[in-house]
Design a protein around this motif. Structure first.
Motif, PDB file in Angstrom:
ATOM      1  N   GLU A 138     -13.368   2.064   0.830  1.00 12.00           N
ATOM      2  CA  GLU A 138     -13.581   0.761  -0.665  1.00 12.00           C
ATOM      3  C   GLU A 138     -11.975   0.028  -1.136  1.00 12.00           C
ATOM      4  O   GLU A 138     -11.890  -1.112  -1.232  1.00 12.00           O
ATOM      5  N   THR A 139     -11.076   1.523  -1.657  1.00 11.32           N
ATOM      6  CA  THR A 139      -9.439   0.569  -1.603  1.00 11.32           C
ATOM      7  C   THR A 139      -9.516   0.153  -0.379  1.00 11.32           C
ATOM      8  O   THR A 139      -8.353  -1.009  -0.465  1.00 11.32           O
ATOM      9  N   GLN A 140      -9.405   0.235   0.641  1.00 10.60           N
ATOM     10  CA  GLN A 140      -8.881  -0.191   1.858  1.00 10.60           C
ATOM     11  C   GLN A 140      -9.103  -1.786   1.699  1.00 10.60           C
ATOM     12  O   GLN A 140      -8.495  -2.601   2.099  1.00 10.60           O
ATOM     13  N   ARG A 141     -10.810  -1.735   1.878  1.00 13.35           N
ATOM     14  CA  ARG A 141     -11.615  -3.080   1.096  1.00 13.35           C
ATOM     15  C   ARG A 141     -10.673  -4.110   0.709  1.00 13.35           C
ATOM     16  O   ARG A 141     -10.916  -5.449   0.847  1.00 13.35           O
ATOM     17  N   LYS A 142     -10.079  -3.202  -0.723  1.00 15.79           N
ATOM     18  CA  LYS A 142     -10.361  -4.470  -2.039  1.00 15.79           C
ATOM     19  C   LYS A 142      -8.543  -5.079  -1.507  1.00 15.79           C
ATOM     20  O   LYS A 142      -8.223  -6.266  -1.025  1.00 15.79           O
ATOM     21  N   GLN A 165      -7.336  -8.777  -0.072  1.00 20.56           N
ATOM     22  CA  GLN A 165      -5.811  -9.086  -1.506  1.00 20.56           C
ATOM     23  C   GLN A 165      -4.896  -9.894  -0.070  1.00 20.56           C
ATOM     24  O   GLN A 165      -4.489 -11.004  -0.835  1.00 20.56           O
ATOM     25  N   PHE A 166      -4.653  -9.044   0.742  1.00 21.66           N
ATOM     26  CA  PHE A 166      -3.839  -9.561   1.980  1.00 21.66           C
ATOM     27  C   PHE A 166      -4.171 -10.323   2.901  1.00 21.66           C
ATOM     28  O   PHE A 166      -3.758 -11.539   3.313  1.00 21.66           O
ATOM     29  N   GLN A 167      -5.216 -11.088   2.613  1.00 18.46           N
ATOM     30  CA  GLN A 167      -5.766 -12.221   3.894  1.00 18.46           C
ATOM     31  C   GLN A 167      -5.929 -13.070   2.770  1.00 18.46           C
ATOM     32  O   GLN A 167      -5.848 -14.614   3.027  1.00 18.46           O
ATOM     33  N   GLN A 168      -6.315 -13.205   1.665  1.00 14.81           N
ATOM     34  CA  GLN A 168      -5.706 -13.616   0.410  1.00 14.81           C
ATOM     35  C   GLN A 168      -4.869 -15.007   0.161  1.00 14.81           C
ATOM     36  O   GLN A 168      -4.194 -16.202  -0.068  1.00 14.81           O
ATOM     37  N   GLN A 169      -3.412 -13.543  -0.245  1.00 15.35           N
ATOM     38  CA  GLN A 169      -2.476 -13.870  -0.915  1.00 15.35           C
ATOM     39  C   GLN A 169      -0.999 -13.378   0.680  1.00 15.35           C
ATOM     40  O   GLN A 169      -0.125 -13.886   0.341  1.00 15.35           O
ATOM     41  N   GLY A 170      -1.348 -13.347   2.043  1.00 16.81           N
ATOM     42  CA  GLY A 170      -0.918 -12.653   3.416  1.00 16.81           C
ATOM     43  C   GLY A 170      -0.013 -11.637   2.952  1.00 16.81           C
ATOM     44  O   GLY A 170       0.322 -11.167   1.702  1.00 16.81           O
ATOM     45  N   LEU A 171       0.631 -11.001   3.555  1.00 15.04           N
ATOM     46  CA  LEU A 171       1.352 -10.327   4.172  1.00 15.04           C
ATOM     47  C   LEU A 171       2.470  -9.974   3.019  1.00 15.04           C
ATOM     48  O   LEU A 171       3.238 -10.943   2.658  1.00 15.04           O
ATOM     49  N   PRO A 172       2.336  -8.605   2.880  1.00 19.12           N
ATOM     50  CA  PRO A 172       3.761  -8.650   1.822  1.00 19.12           C
ATOM     51  C   PRO A 172       5.095  -8.254   2.909  1.00 19.12           C
ATOM     52  O   PRO A 172       4.622  -8.310   4.169  1.00 19.12           O
ATOM     53  N   GLY A 173       6.112  -8.956   1.942  1.00 19.77           N
ATOM     54  CA  GLY A 173       7.253  -8.866   2.920  1.00 19.77           C
ATOM     55  C   GLY A 173       7.815  -8.002   3.837  1.00 19.77           C
ATOM     56  O   GLY A 173       7.393  -6.665   3.612  1.00 19.77           O
ATOM     57  N   ARG A 174       8.208  -8.001   4.786  1.00 24.05           N
ATOM     58  CA  ARG A 174       9.260  -6.539   5.338  1.00 24.05           C
ATOM     59  C   ARG A 174       9.157  -5.979   4.128  1.00 24.05           C
ATOM     60  O   ARG A 174       9.551  -4.855   4.233  1.00 24.05           O
ATOM     61  N   GLU A 175      10.375  -6.588   3.132  1.00 24.78           N
ATOM     62  CA  GLU A 175      10.807  -5.263   2.598  1.00 24.78           C
ATOM     63  C   GLU A 175      10.227  -4.381   1.596  1.00 24.78           C
ATOM     64  O   GLU A 175      10.146  -3.223   1.245  1.00 24.78           O
ATOM     65  N   LYS A 176       8.847  -5.634   1.314  1.00 23.24           N
ATOM     66  CA  LYS A 176       7.985  -4.587   0.101  1.00 23.24           C
ATOM     67  C   LYS A 176       7.546  -3.568   1.158  1.00 23.24           C
ATOM     68  O   LYS A 176       6.790  -2.281   1.017  1.00 23.24           O
ATOM     69  N   MET A 177       6.714  -4.296   2.679  1.00 26.79           N
ATOM     70  CA  MET A 177       6.201  -3.170   3.651  1.00 26.79           C
ATOM     71  C   MET A 177       7.610  -2.027   3.952  1.00 26.79           C
ATOM     72  O   MET A 177       6.429  -0.479   3.464  1.00 26.79           O
ATOM     73  N   LEU A 178       8.280  -1.966   4.215  1.00 28.33           N
ATOM     74  CA  LEU A 178       9.524  -0.810   4.445  1.00 28.33           C
ATOM     75  C   LEU A 178       9.010   0.527   2.652  1.00 28.33           C
ATOM     76  O   LEU A 178       9.640   1.239   3.426  1.00 28.33           O
ATOM     77  N   LEU A 184       2.285  -5.474  12.444  1.00 28.11           N
ATOM     78  CA  LEU A 184       2.223  -5.800  12.024  1.00 28.11           C
ATOM     79  C   LEU A 184       0.800  -6.472  11.511  1.00 28.11           C
ATOM     80  O   LEU A 184       1.169  -7.485  11.705  1.00 28.11           O
ATOM     81  N   ASP A 185      -0.379  -6.267  10.911  1.00 27.34           N
ATOM     82  CA  ASP A 185      -1.008  -6.886  10.346  1.00 27.34           C
ATOM     83  C   ASP A 185      -1.987  -6.800   8.808  1.00 27.34           C
ATOM     84  O   ASP A 185      -1.715  -5.921   8.141  1.00 27.34           O
ATOM     85  N   VAL A 186      -3.149  -7.383   8.605  1.00 32.39           N
ATOM     86  CA  VAL A 186      -3.743  -6.771   7.235  1.00 32.39           C
ATOM     87  C   VAL A 186      -4.214  -5.536   7.201  1.00 32.39           C
ATOM     88  O   VAL A 186      -4.817  -4.789   6.828  1.00 32.39           O
ATOM     89  N   GLU A 187      -5.693  -5.440   8.689  1.00 33.20           N
ATOM     90  CA  GLU A 187      -5.309  -3.863   8.457  1.00 33.20           C
ATOM     91  C   GLU A 187      -4.697  -2.614   7.948  1.00 33.20           C
ATOM     92  O   GLU A 187      -4.673  -2.070   7.705  1.00 33.20           O
ATOM     93  N   THR A 188      -3.431  -3.274   8.601  1.00 28.43           N
ATOM     94  CA  THR A 188      -2.605  -1.967   8.853  1.00 28.43           C
ATOM     95  C   THR A 188      -1.937  -2.274   7.463  1.00 28.43           C
ATOM     96  O   THR A 188      -1.556  -0.888   6.983  1.00 28.43           O
ATOM     97  N   ALA A 189      -1.719  -2.942   7.135  1.00 26.47           N
ATOM     98  CA  ALA A 189      -0.896  -3.037   5.611  1.00 26.47           C
ATOM     99  C   ALA A 189      -2.139  -2.122   4.888  1.00 26.47           C
ATOM    100  O   ALA A 189      -1.649  -2.010   3.592  1.00 26.47           O
TER     101      ALA A 189
END
Length: 264
Positions: free
Chosen positions: A179-183, A187-200, A239-244
């Motif tokens: 359920e948390t993963q779906r949330k 979010q990332f489908q609507q807002q886009g993926l976080p930037g690389r610095e955020k992902m790191l 990096l894609d939405v599912e991974t993030a």
């Protein structure tokens, strides 16, 4: 000699266990080769070895059923992790138990081939891990790791065919809540993926070493290591939405205070 009183006074709180990590590997050798490598004169060893019962060299050694082999006493430091890092700790040989699993993973035509694990191996490793976790409560779910998690880019074991979800369902290791993963997916489908610095920042908060992941190649290698553990269906390192979503769902489940430090 001055008497040593072992039981008059005992500390009940101000200590912990040496063992804080459980690290899983594949041998990339058959049983005979694994025994030679792990018990010979080389600079490598492990606490346990899980053979493949269908391996001809295992059968030729006189074994007809699944067994687990204890090669190094748990109180001793086996040499299985090498240069390694997780959540700010390095040299994880000092604080881990290493389990090698016989599997003929190999490089072929410039890529890696990862054979499936024998079901009896998976069952045996799961039972062993349950036993270890019961005896070492400092091994949290996020500290049950593959060699590829603690040696990003240097190692690929136990590889994408290892059934991490199956172990999690048996109480071993971490996994995101659906359920948390779906949330986070929404979010990332609507807002886009976080930037690389955020992902790191997110990878680091979960435990991964990110010092070498600033460039494109290093970042791809880091993402690939994570995907081999948590998204084995596609581990190309893109990096894609599912991974993030998986990463942030893991943080929310196991490191909520750390997640709060990341401003999405």
């Amino acid at each position: 000699m001055t008497p040593i009183l072992f039981n008059t006074y005992r500390s009940v709180q101000g200590f912990n266990k040496r063992v804080r990590f459980l690290i899983l590997h594949y041998t990339a050798l058959d049983f005979a080769g694994s025994i030679k490598a792990l018990t010979g004169s080389g600079q490598v060893s492990a606490h346990y070895l899980a053979p493949d019962p269908s391996d001809p060299s295992y059968q030729q050694a006189g074994f007809k059923q699944m067994n687990l082999f204890n090669l190094v006493d748990e109180n001793d430091r086996a040499w299985h992790a090498g240069a390694s890092s997780w959540d700010g700790r390095s040299n994880l040989n000092d604080s881990s138990i290493g389990v090698e699993i016989v599997n003929l993973a190999r490089e072929d035509k410039g890529g890696m081939v990862f054979p499936p694990y024998h079901p009896q191996q998976v069952e045996a490793v799961t039972e062993l891990a349950q036993n270890i976790l019961a005896r070492y409560p400092d091994i949290s779910p996020v500290n049950v790791l593959g060699h590829s998690d603690i040696a990003v880019g240097r190692k690929s074991d136990p590889g994408p065919m290892f059934p991490w979800l199956e172990l999690h369902q048996a109480g071993v290791g971490a996994w995101p809540e659906a359920e948390t993963q779906r949330k986070y997916t929404e979010q990332f489908q609507q807002q886009g993926l976080p930037g690389r610095e955020k992902m790191l920042e997110a990878f680091k908060h979960y435990g991964y070493e990110v010092a070498a992941a600033g460039g494109d190649a290093g970042f791809t290698t880091l993402v690939r290591a994570f995907q081999m553990h948590f998204r084995a269906g596609d581990y190309r390192g893109a990096l894609d939405v599912e991974t993030a979503a998986i990463l942030f769902a893991l943080l929310e489940r196991y490191w909520p205070k750390r997640l709060a430090l990341i401003k999405l």
